[in-house]
Design a protein around this motif. Sequence first.
Motif, mmCIF file in Angstrom:
data_model
loop_
_atom_site.group_PDB
_atom_site.id
_atom_site.type_symbol
_atom_site.label_atom_id
_atom_site.label_comp_id
_atom_site.label_asym_id
_atom_site.label_seq_id
_atom_site.Cartn_x
_atom_site.Cartn_y
_atom_site.Cartn_z
ATOM 1 N N LEU A 392 26.826 6.347 6.237
ATOM 2 C CA LEU A 392 25.509 6.024 6.787
ATOM 3 C C LEU A 392 25.603 5.312 8.133
ATOM 4 O O LEU A 392 24.617 5.251 8.868
ATOM 5 C CB LEU A 392 24.716 5.149 5.803
ATOM 6 N N VAL A 393 26.770 4.753 8.440
ATOM 7 C CA VAL A 393 26.957 4.096 9.739
ATOM 8 C C VAL A 393 27.388 5.160 10.743
ATOM 9 O O VAL A 393 28.466 5.733 10.633
ATOM 10 C CB VAL A 393 28.010 2.984 9.657
ATOM 11 N N ILE A 394 26.529 5.431 11.721
ATOM 12 C CA ILE A 394 26.794 6.493 12.696
ATOM 13 C C ILE A 394 26.756 5.921 14.098
ATOM 14 O O ILE A 394 26.080 4.923 14.369
ATOM 15 C CB ILE A 394 25.773 7.646 12.570
ATOM 16 N N PHE A 399 25.698 2.065 20.699
ATOM 17 C CA PHE A 399 25.702 1.182 19.535
ATOM 18 C C PHE A 399 25.833 2.006 18.254
ATOM 19 O O PHE A 399 25.635 3.222 18.244
ATOM 20 C CB PHE A 399 24.426 0.329 19.475
ATOM 21 N N LEU A 400 26.176 1.312 17.178
ATOM 22 C CA LEU A 400 26.208 1.922 15.845
ATOM 23 C C LEU A 400 24.838 1.755 15.210
ATOM 24 O O LEU A 400 24.104 0.805 15.512
ATOM 25 C CB LEU A 400 27.274 1.251 14.977
ATOM 26 N N TYR A 401 24.500 2.659 14.295
ATOM 27 C CA TYR A 401 23.184 2.590 13.660
ATOM 28 C C TYR A 401 23.312 2.893 12.175
ATOM 29 O O TYR A 401 24.076 3.780 11.762
ATOM 30 C CB TYR A 401 22.219 3.599 14.300
ATOM 31 N N CYS A 402 22.569 2.131 11.378
ATOM 32 C CA CYS A 402 22.530 2.358 9.927
ATOM 33 C C CYS A 402 21.116 2.077 9.443
ATOM 34 O O CYS A 402 20.488 1.094 9.850
ATOM 35 C CB CYS A 402 23.527 1.447 9.212
ATOM 36 N N SER A 403 20.622 2.956 8.579
ATOM 37 C CA SER A 403 19.267 2.800 8.044
ATOM 38 C C SER A 403 19.300 2.885 6.526
ATOM 39 O O SER A 403 19.880 3.815 5.956
ATOM 40 C CB SER A 403 18.346 3.885 8.612
#
Length: 520
Positions: A392-394, A399-403
């Motif tokens: 889920l961390v992309i 920056f890195l993004y996680c939702s």
Amino acid sequence: MFVSDFRKEFYEVVQNQRVLLLVALDVDALCACKILQALFQCDHVQYTLVPVSGWQELETAFLEHKEQIKLLIKQDDDLEVPAYDDIFRDEEEDEEHSGNTGDGSEPSEKRTRLEEEIVAQTMKRRERREWEARRRDILFDYEQYEYYGTSSAMVIFDLAWMMSKDLNDMLWWAIVGLTDQWVQDKITQMKYVTDVGILQRHVSRHNHRDEDEENALSVDCMRISFEYDLRLVLYQHWSLHDSLCNTCYTAARFKLWSVHGQKRLQEFLADMGLPLKQVKQKFQSMDISLKENLREMIEESANKFGMKDMRVQTFSIHFGFKHKFLASDVVFATMSLMESPEKDSSGTDNFIQALDSLSRSNLDKLYLGLELAKRQLRATQQTIASCLCTNLVISQGPFLYCSLMEGTPDVMLFSKPASLSLLSRHLLKSFVCSTKNRRCKLLPLVMAAPLNVEQGTVTVVGVPPETDSSDKKNFFGRAFEKAAEGTNSRTLHNYFDLSVIELKAEDRSKFLDGLISLLS
């Protein structure tokens, strides 16, 4: 009442007023509040206590109590602040005055007076430009980055010490306030160690007793001590196994979300020579012979496994002979009470519970907070494992993004700012330990979690890169604001921590696109 600087002179003025205490919802602010309450009670100062979770509540409280709000400044103080007219003078009015000076028929005295006024106005405009330039620099610094200086609890304790009114309880609250800043990565390690040294001298002064006096202490005494302890959360109130699995430092380095990581944990326990039966039972029930040498055993084995920072400087407190807490224990307990997910409790109720838990007369609430903290820490590590195992961390470029999606187990535990910020920092640490991409190890992280399903809102937080740099500054507050303006995203910048915002779920895509464009 707004107090511009907590110096002794200002406190003496406060003593003759009814004070309005507006307290932000974080542990450091709560500790500062407890010290001020103790000072006010000692000096019989009347006060009104109002908890505020953000700028909107601060404005509401200000309007409700504006009749009693004053700016306290000593008459002989030179704050180098220009007068109101010097800063906000109407330019058209200045031009009008300037335009009336060209009549040659004016008497010489009047002409001289007008010339003097022109010179004075020119000087005022110059001072205004200099002040505005200085003000822009100040505003840029404080909007771009959030945290400056020392713990607010330490500032108030220093005030109490200057007035010779500091008590052991106040010292403990200052320690908890400092520890909160360290736990939440708001200060650098060097700053933490420096402030620990300052507080250590106060601890020696307040808690100095010889052996005969110590043996004569009553069962309800209070004693603070400085010590080097293990970097394991709540281990004295948990099992050692649970603490190892739910401490970010050890979980990230063992990579406990993987089968290989679980095997390394077993190897670590075997290297220490600790039986699983002992490790998995409550710490207080472990064999005394094992507990006596536990710190040295863990530290020795941790060095073999590449964990050289297993020991940290901290403080502990003893209430009588039975109750002992580390400063970090109190931080996690108070934080969990303040952001309790219980539906029947309001923000004010949680605030009062958290404030009460800092008093030694309410140990039952502190123990309740410890149980809530255990639940929060378990949920944090389970969520981290889920995010890493499902990728889920992309990377979004800069920056890195996680939702976190709706329906994720315990997702509502992370709708509050402090809880989501803690999860984000721990997730980034774990991701850095797991990824082989060198570039990703240098990137910050933006994380989103559902806030209100009915209103369609999410909480978004940004955390700086996980590097060895001593710089803890966070630039996301200003970046979020600019990205929202550039994309017309519906956001609410209400939290005191500028790196946490509320965002309409429908606008998430264009907001992220704007943020990527801004930071690229």
